[in-house]
Design an enzyme around this catalytic site. Structure first.
Site, short mmCIF file in Angstrom:
data_model
loop_
_atom_site.label_atom_id
_atom_site.label_comp_id
_atom_site.label_asym_id
_atom_site.label_seq_id
_atom_site.Cartn_x
_atom_site.Cartn_y
_atom_site.Cartn_z
N HIS A 1 46.83 63.11 5.96
CA HIS A 1 46.52 61.73 6.34
C HIS A 1 45.15 61.61 7.01
O HIS A 1 44.69 60.50 7.26
CB HIS A 1 47.58 61.18 7.30
CG HIS A 1 47.46 61.72 8.68
ND1 HIS A 1 47.80 63.01 9.01
CD2 HIS A 1 46.99 61.15 9.81
CE1 HIS A 1 47.56 63.21 10.29
NE2 HIS A 1 47.06 62.09 10.80
N HIS B 1 40.74 58.48 8.50
CA HIS B 1 42.17 58.37 8.82
C HIS B 1 42.80 57.44 7.80
O HIS B 1 42.53 56.25 7.79
CB HIS B 1 42.35 57.84 10.25
CG HIS B 1 43.73 58.05 10.78
ND1 HIS B 1 44.80 57.29 10.37
CD2 HIS B 1 44.20 58.95 11.67
CE1 HIS B 1 45.88 57.71 11.00
NE2 HIS B 1 45.56 58.72 11.79
#
Length: 162
Positions: free
Chosen positions: A67, A82
């Site tokens: 992620h 992110h």
């Protein structure tokens, strides 16, 4: 003779590139107060419409966690990509990484692909942030063009101090 084993060096490139096709927005407009409040650094975000994540900068991969990918530019700026908000809770399931720690990438090179349906099914925001985590110490100026943009398109620049 063939360049085998040669270390690729990070390009001296201060440009910023859209990490995923979608709408580039100001960081202050992100739904998560930690990101919107720039507590993890200055930057920008994208509301994605496609699933290929590309590098927003030329840099060396220092962290790869599904992620999240962290890159270090030649000038020392540390860039965190992110992917989604609270997506760490998905334990990497929707993310297929294309890079590993130590890889050197150019702006626009593919970092990962995402199955956004899994993120939607978990009822999590797909907002993808690009943050300069050491902006307080190292960032001089940041300029980003907001609006619709394609992955890999130049949308601004980040200039390091000194």
């Amino acid at each position: 003779m063939f360049g085998f084993g040669k270390k690729k060096t990070v390009a001296d490139d201060n440009k910023l590139y859209t990490p995923v096709t979608g709408e580039v927005i100001n960081l202050e407009n992100v739904s998560d107060p930690v990101f919107a409040g720039k507590m993890m650094g200055d930057g920008f975000a994208v509301e994605p419409t496609e699933g290929t994540i590309v590098s927003p900068v030329a840099g060396k991969v220092t962290i790869q966690q599904g992620h999240a990918v962290v890159l270090e530019r030649a000038d020392g700026l540390e860039i965190l990509v992110h992917i989604g908000i609270d997506t760490v809770s998905l334990n990497g399931a929707p993310f297929t990484p294309n890079v590993k720690v130590g890889d050197v990438v150019e702006g626009g090179d593919t970092l990962a692909t995402v199955d956004w349906q899994q993120v939607d099914d978990a009822k999590l925001p797909k907002t993808t942030m690009v943050l300069i985590t050491n902006s307080a110490e190292k960032l001089d100026t940041l300029s980003v063009d907001v609006g619709n943009s394609s992955a890999g398109s130049q949308i601004g620049q980040a200039i390091a101090i000194g």
